[in-house]
Scaffold this motif. Structure first.
Motif, PDB file in Angstrom:
ATOM      1  N   MET C   1       0.826  -1.203   0.000  1.00  0.00           N
ATOM      2  CA  MET C   1       0.000   0.000   0.000  1.00  0.00           C
ATOM      3  C   MET C   1       0.863   1.258   0.000  1.00  0.00           C
ATOM      4  N   LEU C   2       1.881   1.194   0.876  1.00  0.00           N
ATOM      5  CA  LEU C   2       2.802   2.316   0.950  1.00  0.00           C
ATOM      6  C   LEU C   2       3.443   2.544  -0.420  1.00  0.00           C
ATOM      7  N   PHE C   3       3.771   1.418  -1.066  1.00  0.00           N
ATOM      8  CA  PHE C   3       4.400   1.504  -2.386  1.00  0.00           C
ATOM      9  C   PHE C   3       3.456   2.173  -3.383  1.00  0.00           C
ATOM     10  N   LEU C   4       2.182   1.745  -3.341  1.00  0.00           N
ATOM     11  CA  LEU C   4       1.192   2.302  -4.250  1.00  0.00           C
ATOM     12  C   LEU C   4       0.995   3.790  -3.999  1.00  0.00           C
ATOM     13  N   GLN C   5       0.925   4.137  -2.701  1.00  0.00           N
ATOM     14  CA  GLN C   5       0.777   5.548  -2.327  1.00  0.00           C
ATOM     15  C   GLN C   5       1.963   6.355  -2.863  1.00  0.00           C
ATOM     16  N   THR C   6       3.159   5.770  -2.735  1.00  0.00           N
ATOM     17  CA  THR C   6       4.356   6.458  -3.227  1.00  0.00           C
ATOM     18  C   THR C   6       4.277   6.658  -4.729  1.00  0.00           C
ATOM     19  N   LEU C   7       3.782   5.609  -5.431  1.00  0.00           N
ATOM     20  CA  LEU C   7       3.642   5.712  -6.888  1.00  0.00           C
ATOM     21  C   LEU C   7       2.673   6.825  -7.257  1.00  0.00           C
ATOM     22  N   VAL C   8       1.549   6.865  -6.563  1.00  0.00           N
ATOM     23  CA  VAL C   8       0.536   7.882  -6.868  1.00  0.00           C
ATOM     24  C   VAL C   8       1.111   9.278  -6.646  1.00  0.00           C
ATOM     25  N   ASN C   9       1.791   9.456  -5.517  1.00  0.00           N
ATOM     26  CA  ASN C   9       2.423  10.758  -5.264  1.00  0.00           C
ATOM     27  C   ASN C   9       3.426  11.097  -6.361  1.00  0.00           C
ATOM     28  N   GLY C  10       4.176  10.078  -6.787  1.00  0.00           N
ATOM     29  CA  GLY C  10       5.180  10.289  -7.824  1.00  0.00           C
ATOM     30  C   GLY C  10       4.540  10.718  -9.136  1.00  0.00           C
ATOM     31  N   LEU C  11       3.389  10.078  -9.473  1.00  0.00           N
ATOM     32  CA  LEU C  11       2.702  10.439 -10.711  1.00  0.00           C
ATOM     33  C   LEU C  11       2.193  11.871 -10.648  1.00  0.00           C
ATOM     34  N   ALA C  12       1.620  12.237  -9.495  1.00  0.00           N
ATOM     35  CA  ALA C  12       1.084  13.590  -9.359  1.00  0.00           C
ATOM     36  C   ALA C  12       2.203  14.612  -9.506  1.00  0.00           C
ATOM     37  N   LEU C  13       3.336  14.337  -8.850  1.00  0.00           N
ATOM     38  CA  LEU C  13       4.485  15.234  -8.938  1.00  0.00           C
ATOM     39  C   LEU C  13       5.013  15.280 -10.372  1.00  0.00           C
ATOM     40  N   GLY C  14       4.991  14.089 -11.023  1.00  0.00           N
ATOM     41  CA  GLY C  14       5.497  13.980 -12.393  1.00  0.00           C
ATOM     42  C   GLY C  14       4.723  14.855 -13.362  1.00  0.00           C
ATOM     43  N   GLY C  15       3.393  14.955 -13.165  1.00  0.00           N
ATOM     44  CA  GLY C  15       2.581  15.818 -14.017  1.00  0.00           C
ATOM     45  C   GLY C  15       3.072  17.253 -13.938  1.00  0.00           C
ATOM     46  N   LEU C  16       3.374  17.695 -12.721  1.00  0.00           N
ATOM     47  CA  LEU C  16       3.870  19.053 -12.522  1.00  0.00           C
ATOM     48  C   LEU C  16       5.220  19.242 -13.211  1.00  0.00           C
ATOM     49  N   TYR C  17       6.107  18.283 -12.998  1.00  0.00           N
ATOM     50  CA  TYR C  17       7.436  18.376 -13.614  1.00  0.00           C
ATOM     51  C   TYR C  17       7.317  18.460 -15.123  1.00  0.00           C
ATOM     52  N   ALA C  18       6.386  17.660 -15.676  1.00  0.00           N
ATOM     53  CA  ALA C  18       6.217  17.641 -17.126  1.00  0.00           C
ATOM     54  C   ALA C  18       5.809  19.019 -17.623  1.00  0.00           C
ATOM     55  N   LEU C  19       4.805  19.608 -16.962  1.00  0.00           N
ATOM     56  CA  LEU C  19       4.337  20.918 -17.396  1.00  0.00           C
ATOM     57  C   LEU C  19       5.428  21.970 -17.192  1.00  0.00           C
ATOM     58  N   ALA C  20       6.134  21.843 -16.072  1.00  0.00           N
ATOM     59  CA  ALA C  20       7.175  22.824 -15.789  1.00  0.00           C
ATOM     60  C   ALA C  20       8.296  22.746 -16.813  1.00  0.00           C
ATOM     61  N   ALA C  21       8.442  21.595 -17.484  1.00  0.00           N
ATOM     62  CA  ALA C  21       9.583  21.416 -18.387  1.00  0.00           C
ATOM     63  C   ALA C  21       9.240  21.622 -19.854  1.00  0.00           C
ATOM     64  N   VAL C  22       7.937  21.555 -20.193  1.00  0.00           N
ATOM     65  CA  VAL C  22       7.616  21.446 -21.621  1.00  0.00           C
ATOM     66  C   VAL C  22       8.007  22.711 -22.392  1.00  0.00           C
ATOM     67  N   GLY C  23       7.895  23.864 -21.770  1.00  0.00           N
ATOM     68  CA  GLY C  23       8.279  25.102 -22.448  1.00  0.00           C
ATOM     69  C   GLY C  23       9.775  25.153 -22.709  1.00  0.00           C
ATOM     70  N   PHE C  24      10.533  24.731 -21.711  1.00  0.00           N
ATOM     71  CA  PHE C  24      11.992  24.648 -21.829  1.00  0.00           C
ATOM     72  C   PHE C  24      12.364  23.719 -22.978  1.00  0.00           C
ATOM     73  N   SER C  25      11.652  22.584 -23.011  1.00  0.00           N
ATOM     74  CA  SER C  25      11.903  21.558 -24.017  1.00  0.00           C
ATOM     75  C   SER C  25      11.638  22.088 -25.427  1.00  0.00           C
ATOM     76  N   LEU C  26      10.549  22.835 -25.561  1.00  0.00           N
ATOM     77  CA  LEU C  26      10.172  23.393 -26.857  1.00  0.00           C
ATOM     78  C   LEU C  26      11.243  24.364 -27.354  1.00  0.00           C
ATOM     79  N   VAL C  27      11.687  25.247 -26.465  1.00  0.00           N
ATOM     80  CA  VAL C  27      12.698  26.239 -26.843  1.00  0.00           C
ATOM     81  C   VAL C  27      14.010  25.550 -27.190  1.00  0.00           C
ATOM     82  N   PHE C  28      14.366  24.539 -26.419  1.00  0.00           N
ATOM     83  CA  PHE C  28      15.589  23.773 -26.677  1.00  0.00           C
ATOM     84  C   PHE C  28      15.495  23.097 -28.047  1.00  0.00           C
ATOM     85  N   GLY C  29      14.342  22.470 -28.301  1.00  0.00           N
ATOM     86  CA  GLY C  29      14.182  21.713 -29.534  1.00  0.00           C
ATOM     87  C   GLY C  29      14.149  22.598 -30.765  1.00  0.00           C
TER      88      GLY C  29
END
Lengths: 244, 323, 291
Positions: C1-29
Motif C-alpha cells: 500500500m505504501l508503495f502504491l501511495q508512493t507511486l501515486v504521489n510520484g505520478l502527481a508530482l510527475g505531471g507538474l514536472y512535465a508541465l514545468a519542463a515542456v516550455g523549456f523543451s520546446l525552446v531547446f528543440g
C-alpha cells in the motif's frame, strides 16, 4: 625516380554496384598528377580507398613499395599520406601560424622543431602576410591555402588535394597553382582532383582520367585533352571549347 | 613580437609582485581579506580556465572539486590529530586531499568527457550536486553538522595575513602552470580540441589523453585551493564550500576577463571583485542584479572578454604594424 | 500500500514536472537554446498568481490565462532583443550565459519586490484531500495534475493541428529548409520563445498552490526541466510527460525508500547516467537533431 604510390587492379564494389573496376596507377616521386572525370566517375572513391576510408574489394595499393592492406586511416596519415579537403576545416579562433603549428606538432615526422616546420609550411603556401591573422577572418582562397599548409606541415610524402581551386577567382587560382608548385618543389608528390581544366593542364605533368569507375586514359595534359576516349566519355565536346 | 611591450609587461608584473609582497603591512585587515579573496578566486578561475578555456569543455560543477578538497583535508587532519599553530601540519592533509581529488577526477574523466558542450556542462553540475548531497548526508563525512579544522596559523601571525600569502603563492603557481601549458604541445592540442575536436583528432592530436589530463589538472588545482580555504574557515559545513555560486563565479570571471587567455581569468576576477566588494560593498541586496547585468552586457558587447576584445581589435593590428 | 501511495504521489508530482519542463523543451528543440531563464519565468508565474489571489481574490487556476499571456509577451520581446543579439553576435553557448545573467537579474528584482521569504498560495480547497480506496491524495495535487494534463493536451493539439504548430515542427527539423519554404523563421523563434515562457508561467501558477516558492527556487526548476528533457527527449509534450513522470517517481521513491535528503542526488545520478548511456532520451529524439 622511385615510385611513391602504386595501385594494381584497384576494385571497389558497394553491394552490387561497381564503383571502381581494375584501376591501375603509378605515381613517381616529386610529380604533380591530376585526376579528372565526370561527376560520379569515382574520383572521391579512389581517394577514399587510398586514405583507407573504405577497404578495397580486390587489388592492392602500395605506398613507397609497401602494401597498405587494411591499415587504418590515421596510420596512413602518419606514414606520409596527407589529404587536403575541399571544404577547409580550420581552427577558427587560432591564428594561421597556430593552425599550421598544430599540424606540425602532432602529424609531424619532419625534421626540426614544430614552429620551424610550421613557418616553413606557411612560406611554402605563401601565407606569410596573414600568419598572425585568425583563421575566421580569412577569405575562401586563403583558407584553402591554409588547408594545404596544415596538411604539408605534417610532413607528407604524398598530398591528395580535393579540388583545391574550386570556387576560387582567377587570381586566387593562380596563387593556388603557385602554392602547389612550391609544395612539389619541397619534394612532396601531389595528386589532385580538379574540375578547373585550366588549372589541371597548367600544373599537372600527368593526368589520369576515369569514367564510371574505369580508367579511360592516362598521359600528359596534351595527350589527354586530345584523346578521343576522353572527349567522348568526359568532355563530350571538342577540347578546344573547354580550354578556351 | 617586438621586445619592448614584453619588457614593459614583465616590469609591470615585477612591480605588482613587489606591491603584493608588502601590501598586508599597509592596509586594513578587511582589505587584506578582500585581496586574499581575490587571490583565491583568481586561482579558481585560472584553474577552471585550463579545462574550460583551453579545451572548451565548460564545467558547471567545479565546486565539487573545491568541496572535496576542503572536506578531504578536514577528514585527514582530524584522523592525524594534528596540533594547532603549525603550518607544517597542513602539508599532509592538503597533499592527501589533492590525491583524493585527483583519483576522483581521473575516475569520472573518461565517461564524462565523452559528452560535449551543454551536456558536459550540465552533467558536471549533476556531479557537483551528487557530491554536495553525499557530503551533507553521509554522517561519516560530517558536512551536515560541520567539521572543525585546527588552525595552522603560527602564534603571533594574523590569520588573514597568513592566508594572504598562501593564496598569493598558489595563485602564482597556477598562473605559471597555465603559462607553461599554453606554451607547450599539450596547450596547442587543447586549443585544437576546443576549436574542432574531430579535425584535431584527424591531425593526430591524442584528444582523449589531453582532455583527461587537463580535466584532472584543473580539478586538482581547484581542490588544493578548497583544502586551504577549509583551513582558513576553521569550521565549515556543506554550504560553506560546496556552493553553486563558487562554481559559477569561476566561469563568470573568466568570461569577463577573457576565456582561454592566460591573464583573462585574473583580470576578470579583479574587475568583478572590485565592483562588488569595493565600489558596491554597501549594496548587498543588488549584487545579483549587478553581476547578472555585467555578464549580459559583456556577452553582448565583448563576447571574448576584456582581454579578448583588446587582443583581437588592437593588439594584433599593433603587432602586425610593428613587424 | 505504501508503495502504491508512493507511486501515486510520484505520478502527481510527475505531471507538474512535465508541465514545468515542456516550455523549456520546446525552446531547446526549436531554437537550440538552453534557456536558463526558464525557472525564473516559472517562479514569476507563481508570484503573478499570488498577486492576483491576494489583491483581486482570483483563484490561481483562473489566473493561468492572464499570467500566460503576460509571459508570452515578455518571452517574445526577450527573444527578439537580448537572445537574438546574443546568438547573432556570439554563439549558442553565449546564449546560455546570457540567459543565466538575465535569470540573476530577475531573481534579484523579485527578491527586492517580494522579499526572499518562502511564499505559498492557499485557496479554500488547500487542505482538502481525496481518498480513493486506501490511497489519499491532496485535492490541490489532483487539480494540479489535471490542469497539467489539460495544458499538455492543448499544446499537443496546437502543435499537431495548427499552422503555427506545423511551422514549429518544420523549423525544429530543418531551419534552413523552413525559411526557404517561406516561413519567417525569426518571428517563429520569437513566438516559440513566447510560448515557452507562457507555459513556464502557467505551470508556475499551478505550482503555486502545491508547493512553496521563493525567488531562489528558480534554479531548481530550470535543472528539473533539463533532467526531464534528457529523460524524455527534446521538444515534444509526450517526451516531457514521460520525463516528468519518471522524474516524479524517482523523487518520491528515493524520498520514501532511501532518504528524503537524497532526492536531488538520485535525480542527478539518473541524469548523468542517462547522458552517458542514452544521450537522446529514452524514446530517442522526438524533434530535430539533438544539439
Amino acid at each position: 625516380m622511385s615510385v611513391v604510390l602504386q595501385g594494381t587492379g584497384v576494385t571497389k564494389i558497394f553491394g552490387g554496384l561497381t564503383a571502381m573496376a581494375e584501376v591501375d596507377f603509378t605515381l613517381e616521386e616529386g610529380g604533380i598528377y591530376g585526376l579528372i572525370g565526370p561527376n560520379g566517375a569515382g574520383k572521391s572513391t579512389l581517394f577514399n580507398l587510398i586514405t583507407g576510408y573504405y577497404p578495397l574489394t580486390s587489388g592492392d595499393i602500395a605506398f613507397g613499395g609497401r602494401s597498405l592492406g587494411t591499415m587504418a586511416t590515421y596510420r596512413r596519415n602518419q606514414i606520409g599520406i596527407a589529404r587536403a579537403f575541399q571544404i577547409s576545416k580550420p581552427f577558427p579562433a587560432l591564428t594561421v601560424l597556430e593552425n599550421v603549428t598544430v599540424g606540425a606538432m602532432f602529424g609531424g615526422h619532419g625534421r626540426g622543431s614544430a614552429s620551424d616546420i610550421a613557418r616553413h609550411a606557411i612560406r611554402t603556401a605563401g601565407l606569410e602576410d596573414v600568419a598572425h591573422r585568425h583563421a575566421q577572418e580569412l577569405t575562401v582562397g586563403t583558407l584553402r591555402k591554409l588547408e594545404i599548409a596544415r596538411a604539408i606541415a605534417t610532413g607528407p610524402k604524398l598530398l591528395l588535394a580535393d579540388e583545391p581551386c574550386a570556387g576560387l577567382n582567377p587570381s586566387e587560382t593562380v596563387e593556388m597553382v603557385a602554392c602547389l608548385r612550391s609544395v612539389r618543389e619541397q619534394g612532396t608528390t601531389i595528386w589532385l582532383v580538379e574540375h578547373d581544366m585550366r588549372a589541371v593542364t597548367q600544373v599537372c605533368e600527368r593526368i589520369f582520367v576515369i569514367d564510371a569507375g574505369r580508367k579511360v586514359a592516362e598521359g600528359t595534359p596534351d595527350e589527354v585533352v586530345n584523346d578521343p576516349h576522353v572527349i567522348s566519355a568526359y568532355l563530350g565536346e571538342p577540347a578546344e571549347s573547354i580550354l578556351a | 613580437m617586438t621586445a619592448t611591450p614584453r619588457k614593459l609587461f614583465l616590469a609591470f608584473i615585477v612591480v605588482l609582485l613587489a606591491i603584493g609582497a608588502v601590501l598586508p603591512g599597509y592596509v586594513s585587515p578587511y582589505h587584506t581579506r578582500v585581496v586574499m579573496g581575490f587571490f583565491m578566486f583568481a586561482g579558481l578561475a585560472s584553474a577552471w580556465n585550463i579545462l574550460g578555456g583551453f579545451s572548451g569543455y565548460w564545467s558547471f560543477g567545479h565546486a565539487a572539486f573545491f568541496g572535496m578538497g576542503a572536506f578531504g583535508a578536514a577528514k585527514i587532519s582530524t584522523a592525524l590529530g594534528a596540533a594547532a599553530g603549525s603550518p607544517a601540519a597542513m602539508i599532509l592533509p592538503v597533499a592527501g586531499a589533492t590525491l583524493i581529488v585527483a583519483v576522483f577526477a581521473a575516475l569520472i574523466a573518461y565517461p564524462i568527457l565523452r559528452l560535449r558542450g551543454i551536456f558536459f556542462a550540465i552533467a558536471m553540475l549533476g556531479v557537483s550536486q551528487v557530491v554536495t548531497e553525499l557530503v551533507n548526508n553521509v554522517s561519516w563525512i560530517g558536512g551536515g553538522v560541520g567539521v572543525f579544522m585546527p588552525s595552522p596559523v603560527p602564534a603571533g601571525t594574523r590569520p588573514e595575513v597568513f592566508y594572504y600569502y598562501i593564496f598569493g603563492a598558489l595563485l602564482l603557481l597556477i598562473i605559471l602552470v597555465t603559462y607553461a601549458i599554453r606554451r607547450s604541445k599539450i596547450g596547442y592540442g587543447l586549443l585544437a580540441i576546443r576549436e574542432d575536436e574531430d579535425t584535431a583528432k584527424m591531425l593526430g592530436v591524442p584528444t582523449e589523453h589531453y582532455k583527461i589530463a587537463s580535466f584532472v589538472l584543473s580539478g586538482v588545482l581547484v581542490g588544493i585551493l578548497g583544502a586551504v580555504y577549509g583551513y582558513s574557515l576553521g569550521y565549515m559545513s556543506t554550504g560553506s564550500v560546496l556552493r553553486l555560486d563558487i562554481g559559477l563565479n569561476m566561469i563568470v570571471f573568466c568570461i569577463i576577463g577573457g576565456i582561454g587567455t592566460i591573464w583573462g581569468p585574473v583580470l576578470g576576477t579583479a574587475i568583478m571583485l572590485f565592483i562588488t566588494q569595493v565600489l558596491l560593498s554597501g549594496f548587498l541586496d543588488i549584487h545579483l542584479m549587478i553581476t547578472g547585468g555585467i555578464v549580459v552586457l559583456m556577452i553582448l558587447l565583448m563576447p571574448s572578454g576584456v582581454l579578448g576584445f583588446f587582443n583581437a581589435k588592437r593588439w594584433i593590428r599593433f603587432r602586425e604594424r610593428a613587424r | 500500500m505504501l508503495f502504491l501511495q508512493t507511486l501515486v504521489n510520484g505520478l502527481a508530482l510527475g505531471g507538474l514536472y512535465a508541465l514545468a519542463a515542456v516550455g523549456f523543451s520546446l525552446v531547446f528543440g526549436v531554437l537550440g537554446i538552453v534557456n536558463l531563464t526558464h525557472g525564473i519565468f516559472l517562479v514569476a508565474g507563481s508570484y503573478g498568481a499570488l498577486l492576483l489571489w491576494e489583491h483581486l481574490g482570483i483563484d490561481p487556476i483562473l489566473s493561468i490565462p492572464p499570467v500566460a499571456i503576460v509571459l508570452f509577451g515578455v518571452g517574445y520581446v526577450y527573444q527578439r532583443t537580448i537572445i537574438h543579439w546574443a546568438v547573432s553576435r556570439a554563439s549558442l553557448v553565449a546564449s546560455l550565459v546570457v540567459t543565466f545573467g538575465v535569470a540573476m537579474i530577475i531573481r534579484n528584482l523579485l527578491q527586492l519586490w517580494f522579499g526572499p521569504d518562502i511564499r505559498t498560495i492557499t485557496p479554500s480547497y488547500s487542505f482538502s484531500s481525496v481518498t480513493f480506496f486506501d490511497l489519499r491524495i491532496d485535492l490541490v495535487r489532483l487539480i494540479a495534475l489535471g490542469m497539467s494534463l489539460v495544458v499538455l493536451l492543448l499544446l499537443t493539439a496546437l502543435l499537431r493541428h495548427t499552422h503555427f504548430g506545423r511551422s514549429i515542427r518544420a523549423t525544429a527539423q530543418q531551419p534552413l529548409a523552413a525559411s526557404l519554404c517561406g516561413l519567417d523563421v525569426e518571428r517563429l523563434y520569437a513566438k516559440t520563445f513566447g510560448l515557452g515562457a507562457a507555459l513556464a508561467g502557467a505551470s508556475g501558477a499551478i505550482i503555486g498552490i502545491v508547493q512553496p516558492f521563493s525567488p531562489a527556487t528558480e534554479a531548481g526548476w530550470t535543472l528539473n526541466a533539463f533532467i526531464v528533457v534528457v529523460l524524455g527527449g527534446i521538444g515534444s509534450p509526450a517526451g516531457a510527460l514521460l520525463g516528468g513522470v519518471l522524474l516524479g517517481l524517482i523523487n518520491t521513491l528515493t524520498a520514501q525508500y532511501i532518504a528524503p535528503s537524497m532526492t536531488n542526488a538520485a535525480m542527478f545520478l539518473v541524469l548523468v547516467a542517462m547522458l552517458l548511456f542514452r544521450p537522446h532520451g529514452l524514446l530517442g529524439n522526438a524533434m530535430g537533431e539533438s544539439r
